[in-house]
Scaffold this active site. Structure first.
Site, PDB file in Angstrom:
ATOM      1  N   LYS A  81       9.259  11.900  -7.980  1.00 60.80           N
ATOM      2  CA  LYS A  81       8.543  10.906  -9.476  1.00 60.80           C
ATOM      3  C   LYS A  81       9.511  11.268 -10.812  1.00 60.80           C
ATOM      4  O   LYS A  81      10.463  10.831 -11.972  1.00 60.80           O
ATOM      5  CB  LYS A  81       7.709  10.707 -10.360  1.00 60.80           C
ATOM      6  N   LYS A  94       9.145   6.322   4.182  1.00 61.79           N
ATOM      7  CA  LYS A  94       7.414   4.885   3.219  1.00 61.79           C
ATOM      8  C   LYS A  94       7.717   4.141   2.960  1.00 61.79           C
ATOM      9  O   LYS A  94       8.812   3.595   2.609  1.00 61.79           O
ATOM     10  CB  LYS A  94       6.424   5.644   3.560  1.00 61.79           C
ATOM     11  N   LYS A 119       6.857   0.310  -3.131  1.00 59.10           N
ATOM     12  CA  LYS A 119       6.978  -0.913  -3.961  1.00 59.10           C
ATOM     13  C   LYS A 119       8.341   0.026  -5.047  1.00 59.10           C
ATOM     14  O   LYS A 119       9.564  -1.165  -5.344  1.00 59.10           O
ATOM     15  CB  LYS A 119       6.125  -0.939  -5.016  1.00 59.10           C
TER      16      LYS A 119
HETATM   17  P1  AMP Z   1       0.459   3.943  -4.413  1.00 53.89           P
HETATM   18  O1  AMP Z   1       0.868   2.050  -4.671  1.00 53.89           O
HETATM   19  O2  AMP Z   1       1.899   4.385  -4.537  1.00 53.89           O
HETATM   20  O3  AMP Z   1      -0.809   3.482  -6.210  1.00 53.89           O
HETATM   21  O4  AMP Z   1      -0.642   3.878  -3.530  1.00 53.89           O
HETATM   22  C1  AMP Z   1      -1.773   2.615  -3.388  1.00 53.89           C
HETATM   23  C2  AMP Z   1      -2.732   3.955  -2.323  1.00 53.89           C
HETATM   24  O5  AMP Z   1      -1.575   3.765  -0.279  1.00 53.89           O
HETATM   25  C3  AMP Z   1      -2.543   5.170  -1.792  1.00 53.89           C
HETATM   26  O6  AMP Z   1      -3.662   5.090  -0.954  1.00 53.89           O
HETATM   27  C4  AMP Z   1      -1.302   5.341  -0.969  1.00 53.89           C
HETATM   28  O7  AMP Z   1      -1.230   6.928  -0.363  1.00 53.89           O
HETATM   29  C5  AMP Z   1      -1.626   3.930   0.014  1.00 53.89           C
HETATM   30  N1  AMP Z   1      -0.016   4.007   0.168  1.00 53.89           N
HETATM   31  C6  AMP Z   1       1.253   3.943  -0.646  1.00 53.89           C
HETATM   32  N2  AMP Z   1       2.577   3.963   0.836  1.00 53.89           N
HETATM   33  C7  AMP Z   1       1.889   3.643   1.644  1.00 53.89           C
HETATM   34  C8  AMP Z   1       2.451   3.342   3.121  1.00 53.89           C
HETATM   35  N3  AMP Z   1       2.952   3.333   2.794  1.00 53.89           N
HETATM   36  N4  AMP Z   1       2.071   3.829   4.255  1.00 53.89           N
HETATM   37  C9  AMP Z   1       0.097   4.363   3.859  1.00 53.89           C
HETATM   38  N5  AMP Z   1      -0.347   4.166   3.285  1.00 53.89           N
HETATM   39  C10 AMP Z   1       0.417   3.847   1.978  1.00 53.89           C
END
Ligand code: AMP
Ligand code: TRP
Length: 343
Positions: free
Chosen positions: A123, A206, A209
């Site tokens: 980041k 992965k 967003k």
């Molecule tokens: P974030 O949107 O990065 O704050 O992630 C929120 C939750 O979603 C966390 O538990 C992440 O580990 C999970 N997460 C985000 N992106 C992925 C992905 N591509 N696959 C699986 N879990 C995800």
């Protein structure tokens, strides 16, 4: 969730997890996090889920958009099956104990630990000197989120594993420095076929967003046609699906679609392949689209309905925050006593 429940018997099983309100929810968030949060709740484990708005502002957030994203995330939680009467649901900034404990953890954690965090490196990018101090200290606040409830289990996607390990390091150092077994050794719960959902355009990245290509992800607010078109255009290889999981080795795009199918249908990868092995993607993709639409459409419809009632969402978050404070306040007081702060 049952496998990991071996934490020190002194701590009752309690689940905590958080998501940042920093933009659109996608299929990775749903399968890697939200769906599994609902599963934990439905197993009867006390569950606390938090919209981590204080984490979100470690990078710039437009205030109007932050408030909207927090309500939209709350709607996403509820529409995914998290019931505010069964789980505690709130936004982080309403429970000051998180930030208060985070300060103590800032004094326990070491600079070197923070510097090793891959999420910080990603980041902050090339210009780390210009990153906010909050972004650097992010994992200490995350440890406080978890440990202010003495949470024993944290369901997350694969990408958060390093942060949970750091949480354990902070708990261990605190317990050691003050000579008391006060904080539990929290277990990450990273289970199921979809702990790392990949981009639909590139099986080595992965789903995220922050990917500039909207076609790389399925947003939880996409309509049926958009979902179908994104799956139709998803990158694949020319071969048919194998009949066994072994055959997905070195086929990241194929593996991703099969994992998504398995997670959405609550089947194992082997079961999916037993049913679909030998099929071409031209046959498998429409089945996957239909499944994704069946599962996601009711969620996005419910999210949209909830978003017409922001006052109701705010009332749910206020109520959740009051419940959360009841658990957090005595743990913070005990921490202050341990540290030697006069009250
Ligand atoms: P974030 O949107 O990065 O704050 O992630 C929120 C939750 O979603 C966390 O538990 C992440 O580990 C999970 N997460 C985000 N992106 C992925 C992905 N591509 N696959 C699986 N879990 C995800
Ligand atoms: N760091 C997590 C993410 O980016 C969000 C988060 C903050 C979290 N505090 C948490 C996750 C506590 C689990 C537990 O996804």
């Amino acid at each position: 969730m049952s496998e990991g429940v071996q934490t020190s018997p002194a701590f009752t099983p309690r689940v905590f997890s958080g998501i940042q309100p920093s933009g659109d929810l996608h299929l990775g968030n749903y399968l890697g996090a939200l769906k599994r949060f609902a599963d934990a709740q439905n197993q009867g484990i006390q569950s606390i889920y938090c919209m981590v708005d204080q984490h979100a502002i470690t990078v710039w957030q437009d205030p109007v958009k932050l408030a909207r994203a927090t309500r939209e995330l709350a709607a996403g939680f509820i529409a995914s099956g998290i019931d505010p009467n069964k789980s505690i649901l709130f936004n982080q900034s309403q429970v000051a104990e998180h930030a208060q404990l985070a300060w103590i953890f800032n004094c326990v954690a070491r600079m070197g630990w923070m510097k090793r965090m891959t999420q910080f490196k990603d980041k902050a990018g090339k210009n780390a000197e210009n990153a906010s101090l909050g972004l650097f200290g992010y994992p200490a606040l995350m440890a406080a989120d978890i440990l202010i409830y003495h949470a024993t289990h944290v369901p997350v996607g694969e990408d958060q594993k390093q942060h949970i390990e750091l949480t354990r390091d902070i708990a261990a150092k605190f317990n050691h420095d003050y000579g008391i077994e006060f904080f539990p050794m929290t277990e990450p719960v990273i289970e199921g076929a979809a702990t790392r959902v990949m981009s639909l355009r590139d099986g080595s990245k992965k789903m995220s967003k922050s990917d500039p290509s909207d076609a790389s992800r399925i947003n939880m607010t996409d309509d049926a046609d958009t979902i179908a078109s994104k799956i139709r255009k998803a990158k694949t290889d020319p071969d048919a699906l194998p009949s066994e999981a072994e055959g997905l080795k070195d086929r990241p795009e194929a593996r991703n679609l099969v994992n998504i199918y398995a997670a959405l249908s609550d089947m194992s990868v082997s079961e999916v392949l037993a049913e679909n092995g030998g099929q071409q993607f031209s046959a498998f993709k429409p089945r996957l689209s239909e499944l994704a639409v069946t599962k996601l459409a009711p969620i996005s419809t419910e999210m949209a309905r909830l978003m017409t009632q922001p006052d109701e969402i705010d009332a749910i978050l206020r109520h959740g925050a009051a419940q959360a404070r009841e658990i957090a306040a005595p743990i913070l007081q005990k921490t202050y006593d341990i540290v030697g702060m006069v009250r």
